[in-house]
Design an enzyme around this catalytic site. Structure first.
Site, PDB file in Angstrom:
ATOM      1  N   LYS A 160      -4.403  -1.574  -5.625  1.00 21.19           N
ATOM      2  CA  LYS A 160      -5.369  -0.640  -5.009  1.00 21.19           C
ATOM      3  C   LYS A 160      -5.122   0.767  -5.566  1.00 21.19           C
ATOM      4  O   LYS A 160      -6.054   1.467  -5.946  1.00 21.19           O
ATOM      5  CB  LYS A 160      -5.178  -0.613  -3.495  1.00 21.19           C
ATOM      6  CG  LYS A 160      -5.885   0.548  -2.795  1.00 21.19           C
ATOM      7  CD  LYS A 160      -5.753   0.508  -1.294  1.00 21.19           C
ATOM      8  CE  LYS A 160      -4.545   1.242  -0.805  1.00 21.19           C
ATOM      9  NZ  LYS A 160      -4.609   2.706  -0.859  1.00 21.19           N
ATOM     10  N   ASN A 161      -3.853   1.153  -5.675  1.00 23.49           N
ATOM     11  CA  ASN A 161      -3.565   2.538  -6.068  1.00 23.49           C
ATOM     12  C   ASN A 161      -3.606   2.741  -7.574  1.00 23.49           C
ATOM     13  O   ASN A 161      -3.361   3.840  -8.064  1.00 23.49           O
ATOM     14  CB  ASN A 161      -2.233   2.990  -5.452  1.00 23.49           C
ATOM     15  CG  ASN A 161      -2.349   3.051  -3.935  1.00 23.49           C
ATOM     16  OD1 ASN A 161      -3.448   2.997  -3.388  1.00 23.49           O
ATOM     17  ND2 ASN A 161      -1.224   3.125  -3.264  1.00 23.49           N
ATOM     18  N   CYS A 165      -6.377   7.585   5.911  1.00 27.53           N
ATOM     19  CA  CYS A 165      -5.674   7.039   7.080  1.00 27.53           C
ATOM     20  C   CYS A 165      -5.000   8.179   7.870  1.00 27.53           C
ATOM     21  O   CYS A 165      -4.799   9.256   7.395  1.00 27.53           O
ATOM     22  CB  CYS A 165      -4.600   6.037   6.742  1.00 27.53           C
ATOM     23  SG  CYS A 165      -4.352   5.591   5.100  1.00 27.53           S
ATOM     24  N   ARG A 180      -3.114  15.618   5.227  1.00 29.93           N
ATOM     25  CA  ARG A 180      -2.778  15.385   3.813  1.00 29.93           C
ATOM     26  C   ARG A 180      -3.448  16.467   2.970  1.00 29.93           C
ATOM     27  O   ARG A 180      -4.552  16.308   2.511  1.00 29.93           O
ATOM     28  CB  ARG A 180      -3.157  13.969   3.445  1.00 29.93           C
ATOM     29  CG  ARG A 180      -2.204  13.039   4.233  1.00 29.93           C
ATOM     30  CD  ARG A 180      -2.561  11.631   4.152  1.00 29.93           C
ATOM     31  NE  ARG A 180      -2.413  11.123   2.806  1.00 29.93           N
ATOM     32  CZ  ARG A 180      -2.870   9.919   2.482  1.00 29.93           C
ATOM     33  NH1 ARG A 180      -3.518   9.210   3.363  1.00 29.93           N
ATOM     34  NH2 ARG A 180      -2.719   9.469   1.270  1.00 29.93           N
ATOM     35  N   ASP A 230       4.938   3.297   1.252  1.00 28.99           N
ATOM     36  CA  ASP A 230       3.935   2.314   1.675  1.00 28.99           C
ATOM     37  C   ASP A 230       4.570   1.016   2.168  1.00 28.99           C
ATOM     38  O   ASP A 230       3.886   0.177   2.755  1.00 28.99           O
ATOM     39  CB  ASP A 230       2.965   2.001   0.530  1.00 28.99           C
ATOM     40  CG  ASP A 230       2.141   3.221   0.183  1.00 28.99           C
ATOM     41  OD1 ASP A 230       1.543   3.245  -0.914  1.00 28.99           O
ATOM     42  OD2 ASP A 230       2.108   4.148   1.001  1.00 28.99           O
ATOM     43  N   ARG A 253      -8.650  -2.684   3.815  1.00 33.08           N
ATOM     44  CA  ARG A 253      -8.806  -1.620   2.818  1.00 33.08           C
ATOM     45  C   ARG A 253      -7.930  -1.886   1.603  1.00 33.08           C
ATOM     46  O   ARG A 253      -8.245  -1.476   0.492  1.00 33.08           O
ATOM     47  CB  ARG A 253      -8.409  -0.259   3.416  1.00 33.08           C
ATOM     48  CG  ARG A 253      -9.347   0.246   4.472  1.00 33.08           C
ATOM     49  CD  ARG A 253      -8.947   1.633   4.937  1.00 33.08           C
ATOM     50  NE  ARG A 253      -8.864   2.542   3.793  1.00 33.08           N
ATOM     51  CZ  ARG A 253      -8.546   3.833   3.913  1.00 33.08           C
ATOM     52  NH1 ARG A 253      -8.265   4.335   5.100  1.00 33.08           N
ATOM     53  NH2 ARG A 253      -8.478   4.620   2.862  1.00 33.08           N
TER      54      ARG A 253
HETATM   55  C1  EPZ Z   1      -0.828   8.154  -2.892  1.00 36.80           C
HETATM   56  O1  EPZ Z   1      -1.381   9.028  -1.914  1.00 36.80           O
HETATM   57  C2  EPZ Z   1      -1.160   6.750  -2.411  1.00 36.80           C
HETATM   58  N1  EPZ Z   1      -2.603   6.561  -2.380  1.00 36.80           N
HETATM   59  C3  EPZ Z   1      -0.554   6.522  -1.030  1.00 36.80           C
HETATM   60  O2  EPZ Z   1      -0.833   5.167  -0.670  1.00 36.80           O
HETATM   61  C4  EPZ Z   1       0.952   6.707  -1.127  1.00 36.80           C
HETATM   62  O3  EPZ Z   1       1.512   6.567   0.153  1.00 36.80           O
HETATM   63  C5  EPZ Z   1       1.262   8.099  -1.681  1.00 36.80           C
HETATM   64  O4  EPZ Z   1       0.600   8.286  -2.955  1.00 36.80           O
HETATM   65  C6  EPZ Z   1       2.760   8.317  -1.903  1.00 36.80           C
HETATM   66  O5  EPZ Z   1       3.253   7.352  -2.771  1.00 36.80           O
HETATM   67  C7  EPZ Z   1      -3.252   6.310  -3.550  1.00 36.80           C
HETATM   68  O6  EPZ Z   1      -2.662   6.273  -4.610  1.00 36.80           O
HETATM   69  C8  EPZ Z   1      -4.723   6.069  -3.449  1.00 36.80           C
HETATM   70  P1  EPZ Z   1       0.836  12.305  -2.497  1.00 36.80           P
HETATM   71  P2  EPZ Z   1      -1.441  10.625  -2.205  1.00 36.80           P
HETATM   72  O7  EPZ Z   1      -0.165  13.282  -3.023  1.00 36.80           O
HETATM   73  O8  EPZ Z   1      -1.824  10.858  -3.610  1.00 36.80           O
HETATM   74  C9  EPZ Z   1       1.875  16.041   0.199  1.00 36.80           C
HETATM   75  C10 EPZ Z   1      -1.500   3.439   0.758  1.00 36.80           C
HETATM   76  O9  EPZ Z   1      -1.089   3.001   1.843  1.00 36.80           O
HETATM   77  N2  EPZ Z   1       0.851  16.744  -0.610  1.00 36.80           N
HETATM   78  O10 EPZ Z   1       1.948  11.855  -3.382  1.00 36.80           O
HETATM   79  O11 EPZ Z   1      -2.253  11.239  -1.125  1.00 36.80           O
HETATM   80  C11 EPZ Z   1       1.211  15.043   1.150  1.00 36.80           C
HETATM   81  O12 EPZ Z   1       0.839  15.697   2.359  1.00 36.80           O
HETATM   82  C12 EPZ Z   1      -1.614   4.932   0.525  1.00 36.80           C
HETATM   83  O13 EPZ Z   1      -1.827   2.717  -0.224  1.00 36.80           O
HETATM   84  C13 EPZ Z   1       0.704  18.114  -0.454  1.00 36.80           C
HETATM   85  O14 EPZ Z   1       1.396  18.742   0.337  1.00 36.80           O
HETATM   86  O15 EPZ Z   1       0.097  10.987  -1.985  1.00 36.80           O
HETATM   87  C14 EPZ Z   1       2.293  14.026   1.386  1.00 36.80           C
HETATM   88  O16 EPZ Z   1       3.154  14.486   2.427  1.00 36.80           O
HETATM   89  C15 EPZ Z   1      -1.149   5.721   1.717  1.00 36.80           C
HETATM   90  N3  EPZ Z   1      -0.260  18.758  -1.173  1.00 36.80           N
HETATM   91  C16 EPZ Z   1       3.070  14.023   0.072  1.00 36.80           C
HETATM   92  O17 EPZ Z   1       2.675  15.221  -0.631  1.00 36.80           O
HETATM   93  C17 EPZ Z   1      -1.073  18.092  -2.064  1.00 36.80           C
HETATM   94  O18 EPZ Z   1      -1.927  18.739  -2.721  1.00 36.80           O
HETATM   95  C18 EPZ Z   1       2.748  12.814  -0.799  1.00 36.80           C
HETATM   96  O19 EPZ Z   1       1.398  12.868  -1.098  1.00 36.80           O
HETATM   97  C19 EPZ Z   1      -0.910  16.694  -2.201  1.00 36.80           C
HETATM   98  C20 EPZ Z   1       0.063  16.046  -1.479  1.00 36.80           C
END
Ligand code: EPZ
Length: 417
Positions: free
Chosen positions: A22-23, A118, A123, A306, A398
């Site tokens: 998915k990711n 979610c 986020r 995850d 999803r």
């Molecule tokens: C990706 O989300 C994945 N989704 C998530 O999978 C996964 O949990 C996450 O990466 C971490 O591995 C997809 O790839 C579609 P991040 P993403 O940006 O990109 C903070 C699932 O269950 N952050 O690495 O949103 C954020 O708040 C989903 O498949 C900022 O502060 O993750 C979080 O605390 C859930 N500012 C942390 O970084 C930003 O601009 C990690 O977020 C972006 C992120």
């Protein structure tokens, strides 16, 4: 609303192969917007999951032509007509933010609203904006919309404050058609980032370094057609390994990339699960579950956030105590109260959950609060004595393709009603 009804107690036995991630497919579908060739792209090993269909709906709303059949996607974005993503589509899925980079790169403008997704805590997308502004985009908010524009994005050196997966992917896609060279420092290193690099390079991009903390992109004039097979879903693979382990069963997982699960396999072995690995398979061969000192979620190659909820389910019936620290998201313990309804013994303090193993879980009515929390409840239901009914299973669909069919094939008594 559909529910899952599970009669616990059956050991899972058998073998499964895992489909594409998915990711991986979500950023790769967004990247397809960069391809203006008349032939378009062919994508293989695509899971039939809700989030994939939402992303194709978004592409179609922009003017793309999309066909999905037998886990293959044909995507043609030759005539891109719009740069606005509707409010309801943005709300459906956070990953719609991945379209900012490609639309800015291809059309020089994009209009989106704050993404949905979610309920695992606010986020922010500040790192996405900071990087795009550094490349020359002008971003402003008006009446709840985010309006971004750039005559032509300019390559530059970016240092991410945090190795955000989404920000790394968005900026890679923005840089592909930008003028000159872009370097992303402190980039996320997830395998899905490497998958996105390989897909973009297959269309003629010039990217190196994905999978390390420094990704280098040289802008090119345009991208052409390609055929590409996405990598298997390491989170679905980990979920199934834990489903076998929690039922004391045996499971051979094929068509996966074991090295993507190194941290998960190491932690499961620490919890007493016997696992054998070959270069393209992993096999759970049973073992007595025991509590582990600490599971700390970290950016790749650390333990993936995850799989935090699924491993928590596993540890609720291990012998002894365990501690889980969720260091990625500030509010990813919504599954704790639901697991406690099944007789789990868990207490939470801030980002740390303390689990005391119990002899048995007992079936109850529970609710899936997000995708991976739902998966954790399925695992607990498989091990619980009696009947577990899980509501709000739309969250699970999803990211898992008909999970009940795979589990039934392994001997689980699970029905979708
Ligand atoms: C990706 O989300 C994945 N989704 C998530 O999978 C996964 O949990 C996450 O990466 C971490 O591995 C997809 O790839 C579609 P991040 P993403 O940006 O990109 C903070 C699932 O269950 N952050 O690495 O949103 C954020 O708040 C989903 O498949 C900022 O502060 O993750 C979080 O605390 C859930 N500012 C942390 O970084 C930003 O601009 C990690 O977020 C972006 C992120």
């Amino acid at each position: 609303m559909e529910k899952f009804v599970i009669e616990g107690g059956n050991r899972l036995e058998g073998s499964l192969s895992v489909k594409g991630g998915k990711n991986s497919i979500l950023p790769i579908l967004a990247a397809a917007v960069l391809c203006s060739s008349s032939e378009g792209v062919e994508l293989y090993n695509i899971p039939d999951i809700v989030d994939m269909h939402v992303m194709t709906k978004i592409l179609q709303s922009l003017g793309a032509r999309v066909k999905y059949k037998n886990n293959t996607l044909l995507v043609n974005v030759e005539d891109l007509q719009s740069y606005t993503i509707s409010d309801e589509l943005m709300r459906e899925m956070r990953s719609s933010i991945f379209l900012m980079g490609p639309l800015l790169a291809r059309l020089g403008k994009v209009r989106v609203t704050y993404p949905g997704g979610c309920a695992i805590g606010p986020r922010p997308i500040d790192l996405h904006f900071k990087g795009l502004e550094a490349m020359g985009a002008r971003i402003k908010e008006e009446k709840g919309y985010i309006m971004a524009s750039a005559s032509r994005l300019q390559g530059t050196e970016i240092h991410l404050d945090y190795p955000s997966v989404g920000a790394t992917e968005n900026l890679m896609m923005a840089a592909v058609l930008a003028r000159g060279k872009t370097v992303i420092n402190n980039a996320a290193k997830e395998p899905e980032i490497v998958d996105l690099q390989n897909f973009l390079n297959a269309m003629g991009a010039d990217i190196r370094g994905a999978g390390t903390e420094t990704v280098r992109i040289i802008g090119v004039e345009g991208l052409g057609k390609c055929s590409y097979r996405i990598i298997p879903d390491r989170i679905v693979a980990g979920t199934y390994l834990m489903a076998a382990a929690i039922t004391g069963g045996r499971l051979l997982l094929k068509g996966i990339i074991p090295v993507h699960l190194d941290a998960v396999v190491a932690k499961m072995r620490e919890a007493g699960v016997g696992i054998e690995a070959t270069e393209d398979s992993l096999e759970v061969i049973g073992g007595r579950l025991k509590g582990v000192e600490t599971v700390r979620t970290l950016p790749y190659p650390g333990f993936p956030t995850d799989l935090q909820a699924p491993i928590m389910a596993l540890l609720t019936v291990a012998e002894g105590n365990s501690t889980i620290i969720e260091s990625i998201f500030e509010n990813r313990f919504k599954h704790v109260n639901e697991l406690k309804r099944l007789n789990a013994d868990i207490s939470v303090k801030g980002r740390t959950a303390f689990i005391q193993g119990v002899k048995k879980l007992y079936g109850a009515e529970v609710e899936a609060t997000d995708l991976r929390a739902g998966a954790a409840l399925i695992l607990a239901g498989l091990a619980a004595e009696g009947t577990t009914v899980i509501s709000e299973i739309k969250h699970i669909d999803r990211g898992y393709e008909r999970i009940e069919l795979d589990l039934q094939q392994l001997g689980a008594k699970i029905m979708r009603i």
